[in-house]
Design an enzyme around this catalytic site. Sequence first.
Site, PDB file in Angstrom:
ATOM      1  N   THR A  35      36.043  -8.068  17.930  1.00 31.55           N
ATOM      2  CA  THR A  35      36.097  -9.535  17.825  1.00 31.55           C
ATOM      3  C   THR A  35      37.310  -9.928  16.985  1.00 31.55           C
ATOM      4  OG1 THR A  35      34.495  -9.231  16.047  1.00 31.55           O
ATOM      5  CG2 THR A  35      33.656 -10.005  18.165  1.00 31.55           C
ATOM      6  N   THR A  68      30.501 -12.680  21.479  1.00 34.33           N
ATOM      7  CA  THR A  68      30.110 -11.426  22.141  1.00 34.33           C
ATOM      8  C   THR A  68      28.876 -11.604  23.025  1.00 34.33           C
ATOM      9  OG1 THR A  68      28.779 -10.826  20.230  1.00 34.33           O
ATOM     10  CG2 THR A  68      31.039  -9.978  20.286  1.00 34.33           C
ATOM     11  N   LYS A 277       3.880  -0.034 -23.228  1.00 30.91           N
ATOM     12  CA  LYS A 277       3.288   1.253 -22.889  1.00 30.91           C
ATOM     13  C   LYS A 277       2.275   1.011 -21.768  1.00 30.91           C
ATOM     14  CE  LYS A 277       2.999   5.508 -24.156  1.00 30.91           C
ATOM     15  NZ  LYS A 277       2.396   5.837 -25.440  1.00 30.91           N
ATOM     16  N   HIS A 278       2.374   1.752 -20.696  1.00 34.44           N
ATOM     17  CA  HIS A 278       1.461   1.580 -19.566  1.00 34.44           C
ATOM     18  C   HIS A 278       1.327   0.120 -19.151  1.00 34.44           C
ATOM     19  CE1 HIS A 278       0.569   5.760 -19.689  1.00 34.44           C
ATOM     20  NE2 HIS A 278       0.193   5.694 -20.945  1.00 34.44           N
ATOM     21  N   GLY A 307       7.110   7.116 -26.933  1.00 31.45           N
ATOM     22  CA  GLY A 307       7.260   7.289 -25.486  1.00 31.45           C
ATOM     23  C   GLY A 307       7.210   5.977 -24.726  1.00 31.45           C
ATOM     24  N   ASN A 420      -8.878  -8.728 -19.808  1.00 30.82           N
ATOM     25  CA  ASN A 420      -8.952  -9.778 -20.819  1.00 30.82           C
ATOM     26  C   ASN A 420      -8.055  -9.461 -22.006  1.00 30.82           C
ATOM     27  OD1 ASN A 420     -10.875 -11.330 -19.450  1.00 30.82           O
ATOM     28  ND2 ASN A 420     -12.529 -10.044 -20.179  1.00 30.82           N
ATOM     29  N   ARG A 440     -14.283  -9.941 -23.100  1.00 31.29           N
ATOM     30  CA  ARG A 440     -13.356 -10.536 -24.069  1.00 31.29           C
ATOM     31  C   ARG A 440     -13.705 -10.123 -25.504  1.00 31.29           C
ATOM     32  NH1 ARG A 440      -9.464 -13.636 -22.943  1.00 31.29           N
ATOM     33  NH2 ARG A 440     -10.140 -13.637 -20.793  1.00 31.29           N
ATOM     34  N   PHE A 475     -10.296 -18.865 -21.360  1.00 33.89           N
ATOM     35  CA  PHE A 475     -11.253 -19.448 -22.316  1.00 33.89           C
ATOM     36  C   PHE A 475     -12.275 -18.436 -22.816  1.00 33.89           C
ATOM     37  CE2 PHE A 475     -13.312 -20.999 -18.203  1.00 33.89           C
ATOM     38  CZ  PHE A 475     -14.423 -20.163 -18.251  1.00 33.89           C
ATOM     39  N   HIS A 526      -3.907  -9.460 -13.867  1.00 35.17           N
ATOM     40  CA  HIS A 526      -4.788  -8.329 -13.531  1.00 35.17           C
ATOM     41  C   HIS A 526      -4.013  -7.171 -12.929  1.00 35.17           C
ATOM     42  CE1 HIS A 526      -7.799 -11.720 -13.539  1.00 35.17           C
ATOM     43  NE2 HIS A 526      -8.306 -10.854 -14.400  1.00 35.17           N
TER      44      HIS A 526
HETATM   45  O1  93A Z   1      28.544 -16.469  15.536  1.00 34.90           O
HETATM   46  S1  93A Z   1      27.973 -15.289  16.081  1.00 34.90           S
HETATM   47  O2  93A Z   1      26.594 -15.170  15.982  1.00 34.90           O
HETATM   48  N1  93A Z   1      28.327 -15.164  17.657  1.00 34.90           N
HETATM   49  C1  93A Z   1      28.724 -14.057  18.264  1.00 34.90           C
HETATM   50  O3  93A Z   1      28.784 -14.041  19.488  1.00 34.90           O
HETATM   51  C2  93A Z   1      29.104 -12.923  17.452  1.00 34.90           C
HETATM   52  N2  93A Z   1      29.562 -11.713  17.801  1.00 34.90           N
HETATM   53  C3  93A Z   1      29.812 -11.024  16.680  1.00 34.90           C
HETATM   54  N3  93A Z   1      28.647 -14.017  15.341  1.00 34.90           N
HETATM   55  C4  93A Z   1      29.063 -12.955  16.043  1.00 34.90           C
HETATM   56  N4  93A Z   1      29.534 -11.770  15.584  1.00 34.90           N
HETATM   57  C5  93A Z   1      29.736 -11.438  14.191  1.00 34.90           C
HETATM   58  O4  93A Z   1      31.082 -11.694  13.862  1.00 34.90           O
HETATM   59  C6  93A Z   1      29.547 -10.006  13.795  1.00 34.90           C
HETATM   60  O5  93A Z   1      28.202  -9.670  13.509  1.00 34.90           O
HETATM   61  C7  93A Z   1      30.437  -9.840  12.589  1.00 34.90           C
HETATM   62  O6  93A Z   1      29.727 -10.065  11.392  1.00 34.90           O
HETATM   63  C8  93A Z   1      31.482 -10.935  12.724  1.00 34.90           C
HETATM   64  C9  93A Z   1      32.844 -10.346  12.908  1.00 34.90           C
HETATM   65  O7  93A Z   1      33.766 -11.363  13.199  1.00 34.90           O
HETATM   66  P1  93A Z   1      35.343 -11.073  13.071  1.00 34.90           P
HETATM   67  O8  93A Z   1      35.601  -9.825  13.825  1.00 34.90           O
HETATM   68  O9  93A Z   1      35.988 -12.276  13.687  1.00 34.90           O
HETATM   69  O10 93A Z   1      35.653 -10.946  11.618  1.00 34.90           O
END
Ligand code: 93A
Length: 526
Positions: A35, A68, A277-278, A307, A420, A440, A475, A526
Amino acid sequence: DIRPVTRALLSVSDKTGLVPFATALVAHGVELVSTGGTAKAIADAGLPVKDVSELTGFPEMMDGRVKTLHPKVHGGILAIRADKGHQASLAEHAIAPIDLVVVNLYPFEATVARKADFEETIENIDIGGPSMIRGAAKNHNDVAVVVEAADYEAVLAEIAAHGGTTLPLRRKLAQKAYARTAAYDAAISNWFARELKEEAPAFRAFSGKLIEALRYGENPHQSAAFYASDEIRPGVATARQVQGKQLSYNNINDTDAAFEAVAEFHPARTAAVVIVKHANPCGVAEGASLEEAYAKALACDPVSAFGGIIAVNRTLDAASARAMVEIFTEVIVAPDATDEAIAVVAAKKNLRLLLTGGLPDPRAGGLTVKTVAGGLLVQGRDNASADDLDLKVVTKRAPTDRELTDLRFAFRVAKHVKSNTIIYAKDLATVGIGAGQMSRVDSARIAARKALDAAEALGLKEPLTKGSVVASDAFFPFADGLLAAVEAGATAVIQPGGSMRDNEVIAAADAAGLAMVFTGVRHFRH
Ligand code: 93A
């Protein structure tokens, strides 16, 4: 059951270790897909990487909310390699299989921890990441999933040794992956619950991140582990261990009890020491310095203190540390320590020193959890502070200023002793603690008996309960508990009140010339 790694999808918010990991993958001939930010970091390191948009044919959109979430990604992750139908689908839709998914999520927990506003916190809820993690973990028979940098090495080691990942590793990683997504969703749900101010009644998800496996539990035949919760609270779970051997289950439990108790004493107002302790305090005191407070706390029950676990509410200094190392102690826990104090403690190799960086707020909300057969009992923390008590004098005689100071002190301590509870206190120190009795009266007698023992050990003519004040966590149901305290020499009483026989108890107090105040607040434990 070795699965070669031909293609990896990397999408990580925390880019720690990313470049060396990607470098090694490329060296093993792995094709990388990533990404935006992750792809940039990899490309900046001069490595070949394909942007996920190239794969999906869609740009990242809606401020990254959709990057993604596409069949080209999820089909490549979820396809069963040995399934002819799945293979046909891959071919039909030109989807390339993904053998390794490396994802760490938007830092939701860290965003909450830095108190970001509502909108920003919501934006940090990762949707695509958990989807890929869950898909890859489901298809672990063919796909390896990595959710934290700590596992990069294990994956590389297997690729180097076997040319791919083994089923046992993929299963272990899948287990970890679901633990991560479960904890992530729990953190989100719990944040919502806090925002909605629905503390105890709201269903809360429970999750924890493993801090460490412990050698054993309360007893050697019990297994145990220590987990961090998503509660933001300085304490034993977040402390830095400066020295000493690994904490045991019982050490952790006792250290927590000691530190929560000492946090009731505001460090700007007074120095305070609690010896546990305990899971019960065996000495608590305020003083002009930690050294003085420690001496007073120790005098309450020097036999039990052996201890024990010591908690202090201020920076541990050398003078108090020197006094503390004179007898065998398991743990010292403090918000901080001077270098000199650390050096003093260093002389005792086995003594554990924990520094928390601060004190928890005793008034803060939060939950306590206890398991029962087939269930969980959940309640809001007992966050009633002795500083907020609205005391009502119920006897003819009102307490003197000195008695009043000790009464507040004693009730502050009573909150942290198992019911208590009967606490005798004098001059801002406990002088007799009765804990965890079914009656108590027994607690009152045991506390007085212990005060006698302490007086004997200290060579005093009379027990310190003479002229003391007494606190009860709940109480007095009958006058007998109060009369036992009178017999021990107490002159003033603090208790919640609210018994059917309050009048009898008040009459007994008046007859003995006692001053008594009601708190209206009960501290069962307790
Ligand atoms: O906003 S999201 O829920 N939507 C997505 O489709 C998605 N795909 C990956 N976030 C999403 N991620 C997250 O982006 C990953 O889990 C990771 O934490 C982050 C990485 O983003 P970058 O590569 O832009 O730093």
